[in-house]
Scaffold this active site. Sequence first.
Site, mmCIF file in Angstrom:
data_model
loop_
_atom_site.group_PDB
_atom_site.id
_atom_site.type_symbol
_atom_site.label_atom_id
_atom_site.label_comp_id
_atom_site.label_asym_id
_atom_site.label_seq_id
_atom_site.Cartn_x
_atom_site.Cartn_y
_atom_site.Cartn_z
ATOM 1 N N ARG A 1 -33.169 -42.014 -70.374
ATOM 2 C CA ARG A 1 -33.876 -41.766 -71.434
ATOM 3 C C ARG A 1 -33.505 -42.409 -72.921
ATOM 4 N NH1 ARG A 1 -34.706 -35.004 -72.453
ATOM 5 N NH2 ARG A 1 -31.905 -35.181 -72.614
ATOM 6 N N LYS B 1 -35.529 -38.679 -78.132
ATOM 7 C CA LYS B 1 -34.883 -37.856 -78.514
ATOM 8 C C LYS B 1 -34.186 -38.080 -79.948
ATOM 9 C CE LYS B 1 -31.780 -34.317 -76.208
ATOM 10 N NZ LYS B 1 -33.147 -33.234 -76.415
ATOM 11 N N GLU C 1 -43.898 -28.049 -76.946
ATOM 12 C CA GLU C 1 -42.370 -27.258 -76.328
ATOM 13 C C GLU C 1 -42.397 -26.625 -77.072
ATOM 14 O OE1 GLU C 1 -39.959 -30.692 -76.147
ATOM 15 O OE2 GLU C 1 -41.110 -31.753 -77.553
#
Length: 327
Positions: free
Chosen positions: A158, A260, A296
Amino acid sequence: MESSAVLGGLQPNFPLCPSRNPSSTPLLRPFSTSHSSPSLSVKLQKQLPLASYQAASPSPFRRYSTLSNTFVNETSELADIEWDSLGFAFLATDYMYVMKCAQGENFSKGELQRFGNIELSPSAGVLNYGQGLFEGMKAYRKQDGNILLFRPEENALRMRLGAERMCMPSPSVEQFVEAVKATVLANKRWVPPSGKGSLYIRPLLMGSGAVLGLAPAPEYTFLIYVSPVGNYFKEGVAPINLIVEHELHRATPGGTGGVKTIGNYAAVLKAQSAAKAKGYSDVLYLDCVHKRYLEEVSSCNIFVVKDNIISTPEIKGTILPGLLLLI
């Protein structure tokens, strides 16, 4: 409109999903490194977490990494803190891991350093233009004293995906995983006893080089620090209350919501602070286009489990099934 969510029912190392590319990850290979800190060695053992797995038939998925180690002059004592009162707050530990590289090059050699402040130019890319990423993961101590990591290669993948989006070089999967292992073992006395919490692991990737015009930074730093933590929410494993946010949004099409990056998080502070002032645990965001689909939560992912369907006209007809949150 508020909705309840349950954070519980799962063991700390519950197998959420398999490795996307198990054959390419180095989880079963012995690792050793030598730095100015005590020498470290890691022995990895494959875990078969599901009772239905046959011991003689190895699983193709490598969800777990068990760490065992030998330190020079090692002691088995844990840090002298109140393990039963751990919250989700930062506690300084012993060591951090640092690795650097220049733009256009590859990360090569990192090292463990005593934990402490770092020095950055006021013109560092991460400070001026937010060129940075982070990961979050945990290490757990088992009852037999061994320490578990959960699929660290997925966090590495990620970070590499996010680095490509943010025009940054990234450590290889092997470099990332070995750096995580080395950092955890160097701080093993801070891993809480079984059932008392976990060791939170925070890998950072940032543009540390000085840059004035809008451009990728000329130098990058990969850094890992750790901190012992308890439950993220004060409710622990009890249900939490979420408030649905209609106007402020967590992500937009074409933006960086899919990676992220550090800038994704400051944007939620306004809505989250307002929610907590009203007694809610966190904010549930809707999509920014239709304002009806679940996006989210500020600080964690959200998983929707089909259960008793509840009609919620307050969010324009959206159906909210039972919610399960996992940090």
